[in-house]
Design an enzyme around this catalytic site. Structure first.
Site, mmCIF file in Angstrom:
data_model
loop_
_atom_site.group_PDB
_atom_site.id
_atom_site.type_symbol
_atom_site.label_atom_id
_atom_site.label_comp_id
_atom_site.label_asym_id
_atom_site.label_seq_id
_atom_site.Cartn_x
_atom_site.Cartn_y
_atom_site.Cartn_z
ATOM 1 C CE LYS A 40 -3.706 -0.870 2.958
ATOM 2 N NZ LYS A 40 -4.382 -0.905 3.683
ATOM 3 N NE ARG A 110 -4.903 3.554 4.050
ATOM 4 C CZ ARG A 110 -5.565 3.582 2.519
ATOM 5 N NH1 ARG A 110 -4.694 4.623 1.787
ATOM 6 N NH2 ARG A 110 -5.846 2.611 1.111
ATOM 7 N N GLY A 119 -8.391 -6.732 4.435
ATOM 8 C CA GLY A 119 -9.429 -6.769 5.614
ATOM 9 C C GLY A 119 -8.340 -7.592 6.835
ATOM 10 C CG MET A 121 -2.638 -6.980 9.283
ATOM 11 S SD MET A 121 -1.315 -6.453 8.775
ATOM 12 C CE MET A 121 -1.413 -5.785 7.205
ATOM 13 N NE ARG A 383 -6.237 -3.943 -3.482
ATOM 14 C CZ ARG A 383 -6.551 -4.404 -2.003
ATOM 15 N NH1 ARG A 383 -6.084 -4.572 -1.206
ATOM 16 N NH2 ARG A 383 -7.887 -4.598 -1.973
ATOM 17 C CG HIS A 499 -8.734 -46.911 -7.213
ATOM 18 N ND1 HIS A 499 -10.124 -47.392 -7.591
ATOM 19 C CD2 HIS A 499 -7.956 -47.840 -8.048
ATOM 20 C CE1 HIS A 499 -10.427 -47.392 -8.836
ATOM 21 N NE2 HIS A 499 -9.488 -47.658 -8.926
ATOM 22 N NE ARG A 664 1.436 -50.249 -15.571
ATOM 23 C CZ ARG A 664 0.850 -49.581 -14.219
ATOM 24 N NH1 ARG A 664 1.581 -49.247 -13.659
ATOM 25 N NH2 ARG A 664 -0.308 -49.472 -14.024
ATOM 26 C CB SER A 810 8.130 -44.081 -18.030
ATOM 27 O OG SER A 810 7.036 -43.285 -17.573
ATOM 28 C CB THR A 813 6.967 -39.901 -10.277
ATOM 29 O OG1 THR A 813 5.130 -39.923 -10.282
ATOM 30 C CG2 THR A 813 7.985 -40.024 -10.628
ATOM 31 C CB CYS A 877 4.589 -42.452 -16.743
ATOM 32 S SG CYS A 877 4.579 -43.865 -16.128
ATOM 33 C CE1 TYR A 897 6.795 -39.805 -21.350
ATOM 34 C CE2 TYR A 897 8.936 -40.142 -22.774
ATOM 35 C CZ TYR A 897 7.723 -40.606 -21.936
ATOM 36 O OH TYR A 897 7.432 -42.077 -21.146
HETATM 37 P P1 ADP Z 1 -7.953 -2.528 3.914
HETATM 38 O O1 ADP Z 1 -6.047 -3.034 4.001
HETATM 39 O O2 ADP Z 1 -8.300 -3.168 4.882
HETATM 40 O O3 ADP Z 1 -8.209 -2.267 2.653
HETATM 41 P P2 ADP Z 1 -7.058 -0.007 4.384
HETATM 42 O O4 ADP Z 1 -6.206 1.168 4.668
HETATM 43 O O5 ADP Z 1 -7.046 0.458 2.391
HETATM 44 O O6 ADP Z 1 -7.535 -0.503 4.577
HETATM 45 O O7 ADP Z 1 -8.382 1.325 5.067
HETATM 46 C C1 ADP Z 1 -9.992 0.872 4.250
HETATM 47 C C2 ADP Z 1 -10.260 2.436 4.054
HETATM 48 O O8 ADP Z 1 -10.045 3.216 4.249
HETATM 49 C C3 ADP Z 1 -9.735 2.060 2.219
HETATM 50 O O9 ADP Z 1 -10.705 1.897 1.576
HETATM 51 C C4 ADP Z 1 -11.134 4.277 2.770
HETATM 52 O O10 ADP Z 1 -12.088 4.073 2.346
HETATM 53 C C5 ADP Z 1 -10.481 4.496 3.853
HETATM 54 N N1 ADP Z 1 -9.668 5.078 3.847
HETATM 55 C C6 ADP Z 1 -7.943 4.833 4.300
HETATM 56 N N2 ADP Z 1 -7.085 6.012 3.963
HETATM 57 C C7 ADP Z 1 -8.278 7.091 4.105
HETATM 58 C C8 ADP Z 1 -7.943 8.498 3.767
HETATM 59 N N3 ADP Z 1 -6.036 9.439 3.965
HETATM 60 N N4 ADP Z 1 -8.859 9.163 3.695
HETATM 61 C C9 ADP Z 1 -10.051 8.708 3.253
HETATM 62 N N5 ADP Z 1 -10.992 7.462 3.467
HETATM 63 C C10 ADP Z 1 -9.591 6.832 4.276
HETATM 64 MG MG MG Z 2 3.431 -48.824 -9.924
HETATM 65 MG MG MG Z 3 -7.577 -0.950 1.125
#
Ligand code: ADP
Ligand code: MG
Ligand code: MG
Length: 951
Positions: A40, A110, A119, A121, A383, A499, A664, A810, A813, A877, A897
């Protein structure tokens, strides 16, 4: 440049950097620093560097996390100063002050590991608020309701995440939510949005009182205390139960740690021209090139995913599609869920432009989080988007056509194992599902059918046109027809190479095996799941997901396979051009051979002849052969079998015209062909016109304590020569017949279970004699070779000697693994999962080759064999022939192969291409290393990798 001028001493004195700032059109970090800044943080820096609108912030590195856990939850001494500097920088860019009573800066704290753990952490939003700062926020925004909404959210999140009031399980209530519900009930309203500024203010007070009550401590009002509390909580969340479990499943090392990103808040909850949402630059289910996603007007953070409000679609077309699905008129649609494209057209345009920039920059589909504040779009995350297999293939191929990436990169972007999803039907991802049990995902696909408990019932039902799932404690070769008739197989016992698993994969049939929680009662024709009250009866519907191992009650809808798509074909063409390994299939019947060819098999690597013995009435002739008291009796019975086998071979060799087919000779112990129950014994006695007693005696005579190491394979061939002679006769007659027709045949006759050169020597002589006899009688001259399986460890150790009498090797394994590890592939299901869980085996050695052990034997055998016979043709095989990691190994040691079940052929083709590309990359890296080592060395103390060599 400043770096270059610094001498060694200065460098050592320079303090370590723990904080990387971004925003205001500039960034210290970049995407490639994701190991240090988390995915992130690194991508926020990258986006800021690109000039995209990113709220300014800073990232505390993963090294702080390591320090935090190494030194008893403390921070490096330099950290607080660096955070203060970062904060000052943010304040300057944004023109607000942290904790100010007139113009406050609010922050989001964050988490973010090296790879995304969605989701898992924690995040804290709106940090920096207290009773004074909220007045400042009111002044700043002119919107008291908004200000108290932020304050309410902040106290609640802080209470949950930092102060630990988050409910432990789904069953527990969130105490804060309970307070909100009470408030709404008292006011007679239903929606959070109906709460007034005053209501929200009341909630803040109630929340703080709750915290004081529960913890005996006041809510921290000092913004700096809040900040450090949140930083600690985010580092702490790296080790929460959810995150630990997720890391285990995804194989993410605990040492990586999380980074913490501190960022200026932007507000999607400031009114009707504000919004927050998630967008994808392409359709992640089909791969289609179309921006899509969800958003909510006047909302913040997780509101979109929380499910409390129903999100709207980003594009007009998606909104219309949804309305059509839900049967809404255009007016209703516009009223209920207009698209971002309609509602905030400016933001939509900005989003489109950003999506375009990001795709051009990353050259891959992105998953984006954004917020719009008063019409201005802010980027909060990007991402590489997770996608289905179909989308992975489509996107990779499209990106080649778009000129973004080359074919090699496209190949590497699709994980071979992922293809499984494409080759079989899958469960409809949108269907509601609730598994009743889970076993090993033995053979992929998804099927529903009526439960039956015997092979006979499966056949009868299938003949009557019904779809059934065969549910057995375990399966045996006798069940083969029932398995064929069933849509799917579910067993209580057995592992990845039991089997049931083996046969199902071969047939491309969905199977879940080793589902130990099932309690089957054959007599009552029902099964239960341990610990559950439900009973599932004969004829009830269940659904299997062979890719996850899940079992469902009832019929779950499925969607079809994607193998015909042009993108799939293009990708496979590129893979075929790249790979060195040939890919063959294990196929025992003309039907399987047909499937194999359609999947691109370049021959058959294993045709098991014993499966042919079970078809229809043949089993009677086979049993007659087994029961015969002398050679003459056996020969008589075998004479009935030869024509049947011949016709099978004609079918297979014809389909595989121009390609090699390894056949075989008979392998399993004879007792497997005798009836097991008394009733079956009686039936058979009647049919064969012999006494039950005699049959029983014969069965007892053939009984073996340890049949897998008993009288089977070439040992049967040595002691009952007529069996192999009959089989070879059938093979060669088939070959001659086709040869005369002008069909090019390449039979490779393979002897199983050889451990001594002398075994193969004796058998080879007999086989060659029969071949010569048939050829001279038939007047045709088909090519053929005689080789052996290497599946007994001794054969691998003595491969140089065995190579003197073998045209090819052959590796079997499955048996080689079983015998090298001393691990029964049929019985190890009981403890193997525990062995894997405890890390004794990194994975199931029957699914992924044990390279350190079994792999050593294979490597040795290859070297020894080729030392005697240069260019000796060598393949594999066993089940491992379809496993990507094992295929990479087989490529590396120079096999010719791999052979796998027909449905894995495309996976193996792609994996073989991956092996080449990875090898090339490794060679390149090595080359670069060498070049570097050859350079004249510079002064020791100043060399860092990032410094370019001086002029
Ligand atoms: P996760 O890794 O669980 O997606 P995030 O760090 O992305 O957690 O935060 C979750 C949500 O919080 C983001 O999708 C965004 O909507 C909101 N958020 C995070 N940082 C900000 C920010 N600087 N301003 C506004 N909303 C934020
Ligand atoms: Mg055999
Ligand atoms: Mg996020």
């Amino acid at each position: 440049m400043a770096n270059q001028k610094m001498n060694g001493k200065q460098k050592r004195l320079r303090r370590k950097r723990y904080v990387y700032s971004f925003g205001g059109g500039q960034a210290d970090g970049e995407a490639s620093l994701n190991w240090l800044l988390g995915g992130k943080g690194a991508n926020l820096a990258e986006m800021a560097g690109l000039g995209l609108p990113v709220p300014p912030g800073m990232t505390l590195t993963t090294e702080v996390c390591s320090h935090y856990y190494t030194y008893g939850h403390t921070y490096p001494p330099e950290l607080s100063q660096q955070v203060r500097t970062g904060l000052r920088r943010i304040e300057k860019i944004i023109g607000r002050r942290f904790g100010s009573a007139t113009n406050p800066l609010l922050l989001s704290i964050r988490s973010g590991g090296r790879v995304s753990m969605p989701g898992m952490m924690d995040t804290v939003l709106n940090l920096g608020l207290n009773d004074k700062a909220v007045q400042g926020l009111i002044k700043q925004s002119g919107n008291p309701r908004f200000a108290y909404d932020c304050y309410r959210r902040f106290v609640q999140m802080y209470g949950d995440v930092v102060l630990g009031l988050k409910p432990e399980s789904k069953a527990d209530h969130d105490p804060f939510e309970q307070i909100i519900e009470k408030k709404k009930a008292a006011k007679g309203i239903e929606l959070d949005t109906q709460l007034t500024a005053e209501d929200l203010h009341d909630l803040v007070t109630a929340f703080k009182n709750l915290i004081q009550e529960r913890l005996g401590l006041p809510f921290p009002d000092d913004p700096h205390d809040q900040l450090w509390g949140a930083i600690g909580a985010v580092f702490g969340s790296w080790n929460n139960a959810r995150a630990v479990t997720y890391r285990k499943i995804e194989n993410i090392p605990a040492e990586w740690g999380t980074a913490v990103t501190i960022q200026t808040m932007v507000f999607g909850n400031l009114g009707e021209s504000c919004a927050t949402g998630v967008a994808f630059t392409r359709d992640l289910s089909t791969g289609e090139k179309e921006l899509n996603g969800d958003f909510l007007i006047n909302a913040q953070g997780e509101d979109v995913v929380a499910g409390t409000r129903n999100p709207q679609q980003i594009t007009l077309s998606a909104s219309r599609q949804r309305a059509q699905r839900e049967g809404l008129s255009e007016e209703e649609r516009k009223e209920r869920y207009p698209s971002l494209e309609e509602q905030l057209p400016d933001c939509f345009e900005q989003l489109q432009a950003v999506a375009h920039t990001l795709e051009s920059h990353y050259d891959d589909a992105q998953d984006i989080e954004f917020t719009a504040e008063n019409g201005q779009l802010w980027m909060l995350q990007t991402r590489t988007a997770k996608r289905t297999a179909a989308a992975a293939v489509q996107i990779a191929v499209d990106m080649v056509y778009e000129g973004r990436i080359d074919e090699d990169s496209a190949i590497l972007r699709v994980a071979p194992a992922q293809l499984d999803q494409l080759l079989h039907p899958i469960l409809d991802p949108d269907a509601p599902k609730d598994p009743i049990a889970r076993g090993l995902p033995a053979s992929p696909g998804a099927v529903s059918g009526e439960v039956v408990f015997s092979a006979e019932d499966a056949e009868a039902a299938a003949t009557a046109g019904r779809q059934v799932i065969l549910v057995r404690i375990e399966t045996s070769p006798e069940d083969i027809n029932g398995m064929h008739a069933a849509e799917g197989i579910l067993t209580v016992r057995g592992g990845a190479s039991s089997h049931a698993a083996l046969v199902s994969r071969g047939m491309g049939k969905c199977a879940v095996v080793g589902c130990e929680a099932l309690e089957i009662d054959y007599a009552q024709q029902v099964f239960r799941v341990r610990g559950q009250d439900d009973v599932i009866r004969f004829g009830d519907f269940i659904t299997l997901d062979g890719s996850t191992g899940e079992v469902f009650r009832g019929e779950v809808p499925t969607s079809a396979s994607k193998i015909e798509s042009p993108a799939f074909k293009a990708l496979m063409t590129w893979a075929d051009r790249t790979r060195r390994l040939r890919v063959r299939a294990n196929a025992d019947s003309p039907h399987d051979a047909q499937v194999a060819r359609a999947f691109g098999a370049e021959g058959i690597g294993l045709c098991r002849t014993e499966h042919m013995f079970f078809e229809g009435d043949r089993i009677d002739a086979v049993r007659e052969m087994i029961l015969a008291d002398d050679t003459a009796g056996r020969v008589r019975a075998l004479e009935k079998i030869v024509p049947m086998q011949r016709s099978d071979f004609v079918g297979i060799l014809r389909i595989m015209a121009g390609l090699p087919v390894t056949i075989r000779l008979f392998d399993p112990p004879l007792h497997e062909f005798l009836p097991q129950t008394d009733q079956d014994l009686e039936d058979l006695a009647k049919k064969l016109n012999v006494s039950v007693e005699r049959l029983r005696t014969k069965r007892n005579v053939l009984y073996e304590l340890n049949p897998m190491l008993g009288h089977r394979g070439c040992r049967l061939g040595i002691t009952f020569p007529e069996i192999y002679e009959a089989q070879v006769q059938a093979i060669m007659e088939a070959a001659c017949e086709l040869s005369r027709e002008g069909v090019e045949v390449q039979p490779e006759i393979m002897v199983p279970l050889v451990g001594h050169k002398r075994e193969l020597e004796i058998l080879r002589e007999r086989i060659a004699r029969v071949c010569a006899e048939v050829i001279s009688a038939q007047g045709a001259t088909p090519q053929y070779t005689i080789g052996t399986m290497i599946e007994v460890p001794r054969a691998a150790l003595r491969a140089d000697h065995i190579a003197e009498v073998a045209d090819f090797f052959s590796f079997g394994t499955n048996d080689l693994t079983q015998m090298t590890l001393g691990l029964s592939r049929d019985d190890s299901g009981r403890f193997l999962p525990e062995y894997v869980a405890q890390g004794i085996f990194p994975q199931d050695p029957f699914a992924t080759l044990d390279q350190d052990g079994v792999g050593q034997l294979i490597e040795l055998a290859v070297k020894k064999g080729r030392a005697i016979r240069e260019g000796l043709k060598i393949g594999i095989c066993g089940e491992h022939g379809g496993d990507p990691a094992s295929i990479e190994f087989f490529h590396g040691i120079g096999l010719d192969y791999v052979s796998c079940s027909p449905y894995r052929v495309p996976i193996a083709r792609l994996a073989a291409a991956h092996a080449v590309l990875k090898e090339q990359a490794a060679q390149k890296a090595q080359q670069a290393q060498k070049v570097k080592a050859q350079r004249p060395s510079r002064k020791k103390s100043t060399s860092t990798p990032s410094v370019a060599p001086g002029p």
